[in-house]
Design an enzyme around this catalytic site. Structure first.
Site, PDB file in Angstrom:
ATOM      1  N   ALA A  20       0.868  -1.169   0.000  1.00 32.94           N
ATOM      2  CA  ALA A  20       0.000   0.000   0.000  1.00 32.94           C
ATOM      3  C   ALA A  20       0.908   1.223   0.000  1.00 32.94           C
ATOM      4  CB  ALA A  20      -0.894  -0.036   1.226  1.00 32.94           C
TER       5      ALA A  20
ATOM      6  N   GLU B  15      -0.766  -9.147  -0.435  1.00 35.16           N
ATOM      7  CA  GLU B  15      -2.196  -9.377  -0.160  1.00 35.16           C
ATOM      8  C   GLU B  15      -3.000  -9.457  -1.462  1.00 35.16           C
ATOM      9  OE1 GLU B  15      -2.127  -6.063   2.696  1.00 35.16           O
ATOM     10  OE2 GLU B  15      -3.115  -7.437   4.081  1.00 35.16           O
TER      11      GLU B  15
ATOM     12  N   GLY C 231       0.506  -4.819   0.955  1.00 38.33           N
ATOM     13  CA  GLY C 231      -0.686  -4.898   0.111  1.00 38.33           C
ATOM     14  C   GLY C 231      -0.438  -5.600  -1.212  1.00 38.33           C
TER      15      GLY C 231
ATOM     16  N   GLU D  37       4.538  -5.032   7.377  1.00 40.01           N
ATOM     17  CA  GLU D  37       3.793  -3.937   8.014  1.00 40.01           C
ATOM     18  C   GLU D  37       4.237  -3.624   9.435  1.00 40.01           C
ATOM     19  OE1 GLU D  37       2.459  -6.174   6.024  1.00 40.01           O
ATOM     20  OE2 GLU D  37       0.938  -5.264   4.760  1.00 40.01           O
TER      21      GLU D  37
HETATM   22  N1  DAK Z   1       4.588   3.153  -0.898  1.00 42.35           N
HETATM   23  C1  DAK Z   1       4.991   4.326  -1.464  1.00 42.35           C
HETATM   24  N2  DAK Z   1       6.127   4.463  -2.149  1.00 42.35           N
HETATM   25  C2  DAK Z   1       6.927   3.392  -2.262  1.00 42.35           C
HETATM   26  C3  DAK Z   1       6.575   2.137  -1.697  1.00 42.35           C
HETATM   27  C4  DAK Z   1       5.342   2.049  -0.985  1.00 42.35           C
HETATM   28  N3  DAK Z   1       4.904   0.902  -0.438  1.00 42.35           N
HETATM   29  N4  DAK Z   1       7.561   1.265  -1.958  1.00 42.35           N
HETATM   30  C5  DAK Z   1       8.482   1.938  -2.678  1.00 42.35           C
HETATM   31  N5  DAK Z   1       8.095   3.205  -2.860  1.00 42.35           N
HETATM   32  C6  DAK Z   1       8.813   4.279  -3.587  1.00 42.35           C
HETATM   33  C7  DAK Z   1      10.016   4.741  -2.783  1.00 42.35           C
HETATM   34  O1  DAK Z   1       9.623   5.681  -1.801  1.00 42.35           O
HETATM   35  C8  DAK Z   1      10.873   5.365  -3.881  1.00 42.35           C
HETATM   36  O2  DAK Z   1      10.333   6.623  -4.188  1.00 42.35           O
HETATM   37  P1  DAK Z   1      11.335   7.869  -4.496  1.00 42.35           P
HETATM   38  O3  DAK Z   1      12.174   8.020  -3.292  1.00 42.35           O
HETATM   39  O4  DAK Z   1      12.133   7.439  -5.715  1.00 42.35           O
HETATM   40  O5  DAK Z   1      10.395   9.009  -4.753  1.00 42.35           O
HETATM   41  C9  DAK Z   1      10.591   4.442  -5.070  1.00 42.35           C
HETATM   42  O6  DAK Z   1       9.373   3.757  -4.774  1.00 42.35           O
HETATM   43  C10 DAK Z   1      11.680   3.412  -5.271  1.00 42.35           C
HETATM   44  O7  DAK Z   1      11.861   2.736  -4.035  1.00 42.35           O
HETATM   45  P2  DAK Z   1      13.283   2.584  -3.346  1.00 42.35           P
HETATM   46  O8  DAK Z   1      14.204   3.677  -3.731  1.00 42.35           O
HETATM   47  O9  DAK Z   1      13.062   2.357  -1.886  1.00 42.35           O
HETATM   48  O10 DAK Z   1      13.814   1.242  -4.048  1.00 42.35           O
HETATM   49  P3  DAK Z   1      14.788   0.168  -3.441  1.00 42.35           P
HETATM   50  O11 DAK Z   1      15.124  -0.750  -4.548  1.00 42.35           O
HETATM   51  O12 DAK Z   1      15.914   0.797  -2.699  1.00 42.35           O
HETATM   52  O13 DAK Z   1      13.907  -0.644  -2.365  1.00 42.35           O
HETATM   53  C11 DAK Z   1      11.950  -1.779  -1.540  1.00 42.35           C
HETATM   54  C12 DAK Z   1      12.825  -1.394  -2.782  1.00 42.35           C
HETATM   55  C13 DAK Z   1      10.680  -2.465  -2.064  1.00 42.35           C
HETATM   56  C14 DAK Z   1      12.736  -2.747  -0.671  1.00 42.35           C
HETATM   57  C15 DAK Z   1      11.630  -0.480  -0.746  1.00 42.35           C
HETATM   58  O14 DAK Z   1      11.091   0.473  -1.657  1.00 42.35           O
HETATM   59  C16 DAK Z   1      10.635  -0.717   0.347  1.00 42.35           C
HETATM   60  O15 DAK Z   1      10.958  -1.252   1.395  1.00 42.35           O
HETATM   61  N6  DAK Z   1       9.374  -0.283   0.119  1.00 42.35           N
HETATM   62  C17 DAK Z   1       8.351  -0.360   1.112  1.00 42.35           C
HETATM   63  C18 DAK Z   1       7.856  -1.790   1.202  1.00 42.35           C
HETATM   64  C19 DAK Z   1       6.800  -1.918   2.273  1.00 42.35           C
HETATM   65  O16 DAK Z   1       7.041  -1.684   3.440  1.00 42.35           O
HETATM   66  N7  DAK Z   1       5.633  -2.316   1.832  1.00 42.35           N
HETATM   67  C20 DAK Z   1       4.523  -2.516   2.702  1.00 42.35           C
HETATM   68  C21 DAK Z   1       3.775  -1.255   2.747  1.00 42.35           C
HETATM   69  S1  DAK Z   1       2.629  -1.257   4.094  1.00 42.35           S
HETATM   70  C22 DAK Z   1      -4.120  -0.902   6.371  1.00 42.35           C
HETATM   71  C23 DAK Z   1      -4.285  -0.990   5.020  1.00 42.35           C
HETATM   72  C24 DAK Z   1      -3.278  -1.515   4.264  1.00 42.35           C
HETATM   73  C25 DAK Z   1      -2.112  -1.885   4.844  1.00 42.35           C
HETATM   74  C26 DAK Z   1      -1.945  -1.784   6.206  1.00 42.35           C
HETATM   75  C27 DAK Z   1      -2.939  -1.310   6.974  1.00 42.35           C
HETATM   76  N8  DAK Z   1      -5.151  -0.326   7.120  1.00 42.35           N
HETATM   77  C28 DAK Z   1      -5.796   0.791   6.631  1.00 42.35           C
HETATM   78  C29 DAK Z   1      -5.336  -0.755   8.485  1.00 42.35           C
HETATM   79  C30 DAK Z   1      -1.041  -2.317   4.027  1.00 42.35           C
HETATM   80  C31 DAK Z   1       0.169  -1.857   4.338  1.00 42.35           C
HETATM   81  C32 DAK Z   1       1.283  -1.980   3.451  1.00 42.35           C
HETATM   82  O17 DAK Z   1       1.206  -2.513   2.364  1.00 42.35           O
END
Ligand code: DAK
Length: 260
Positions: free
Chosen positions: A66, A114, A111, A134
């Site tokens: 997400a 998911e 997400g 998360e």
């Molecule tokens: N959201 C927004 N932007 C993201 C992103 C994300 N999930 N993942 C990557 N990006 C963006 C980065 O910010 C970066 O943007 P700029 O800095 O270039 O503007 C660009 O994509 C490239 O990412 P990186 O520079 O970080 O690339 P790397 O190769 O170094 O790293 C990575 C790739 C996938 C390991 C890293 O980007 C990363 O860790 N991303 C976050 C992964 C993550 O934590 N995903 C889970 C998100 S939380 C809920 C509803 C839904 C959810 C929870 C609760 N409720 C309402 C209760 C769901 C939650 C999630 O999904």
């Protein structure tokens, strides 16, 4: 249909959705969810679609989660609305009568995993990394991850992945039964299309009933689930396709199904 972030291509019996938002590694924001929902509606309305493949645009990600930037300022009310929306879209995906295939070509995190878990079949490229990170953001999965992953892998595996937040690689995903096959990046979509075409060649009403029996039956006690199967089995004998399928076998020719 071409939207900004979600592309839908229907080629013969195969629908292909590509989540394509490269600057955020295809992260799911409100707009992506809306466009995904619209694509699902188009597939529901399409008479020829027999299988759906979902993949990520670009080389790096399926969907990296997400959208953290969009979620970061949410109040609890907004978080509830976002989770409700995400659940609704994934429930519509899961309820499609045609089989759905996640072609996980890179990061499938939060997400993104998911979304893949709401599909029927999951294939990964060698580059895939899958996880529910998360808790490292001090939240929990919000689009069904705690439930679908647990039902698929059991509590222990799901707890390990969700409590640590650590992603796993493609080989591990296959080893634990999350992914069906690991493929070279260039072989992933062709293999998913091959599976989709094979499914599309089978009796469409039967495939839909098999999916319904498996999915609806999973939430029922065995006795009730078996009853569901019994009814579905009998119902299929009222279709033209059953007659055609069995006639074709007896006449030693390929069946021509009509989805009726
Ligand atoms: N959201 C927004 N932007 C993201 C992103 C994300 N999930 N993942 C990557 N990006 C963006 C980065 O910010 C970066 O943007 P700029 O800095 O270039 O503007 C660009 O994509 C490239 O990412 P990186 O520079 O970080 O690339 P790397 O190769 O170094 O790293 C990575 C790739 C996938 C390991 C890293 O980007 C990363 O860790 N991303 C976050 C992964 C993550 O934590 N995903 C889970 C998100 S939380 C809920 C509803 C839904 C959810 C929870 C609760 N409720 C309402 C209760 C769901 C939650 C999630 O999904």
């Amino acid at each position: 249909m071409t939207n900004e972030f979600v592309k839908l291509d229907i080629e013969g019996p195969i629908a292909l959705i590509t989540i394509d938002r490269p600057k955020a590694l295809n992260a799911l924001n409100q707009q992506v969810l809306t466009e995904l929902d619209a694509a699902i509606s188009q597939i529901v309305a399409h008479p020829d679609a027999r299988a759906l493949i979902i993949t990520g645009g670009g080389e790096k990600a399926f969907v990296a989660g997400a959208d953290i930037a969009e979620m970061s300022g949410y109040s609890t009310t907004q978080a509830l609305a976002f989770a409700t929306r995400g659940h609704a879209v994934l429930a519509r995906l899961e309820a499609l009568p045609i089989p759905t295939i996640a072609a996980v070509n890179g990061f499938a995190l939060g997400g993104g995993l998911e979304l893949a878990l709401a599909c029927d079949l999951l294939y990964v490229s060698e580059k895939a990394k899958l996880g529910l990170p998360e808790v490292s953001l001090a939240v929990i999965p919000g689009f069904g991850g705690t439930q679908r992953l647990t039902r698929l892998l059991g509590r222990s595996r799901a707890k390990e992945l969700i409590f640590t937040g650590d992603p796993i690689d493609a080989a591990k995903a296959k080893e634990i039964g999350l992914a069906l096959e690991v493929l070279a990046p260039e072989a992933l979509l062709p293999r998913c299309k091959e599976i989709a075409l094979k499914i599309a060649s089978r009796g469409p009403v039967a495939v839909a009933q098999a999916k319904r029996a498996i999915e609806a039956g999973a939430d029922l006690p065995l006795k009730d689930a078996n009853e569901l199967e019994r009814q579905a089995f009998a119902l299929l004998f009222g279709t033209d396709d059953q007659k055609e399928g069995m006639r074709a076998f007896l006449e030693k020719r390929k069946a021509a199904f009509k989805n009726a």
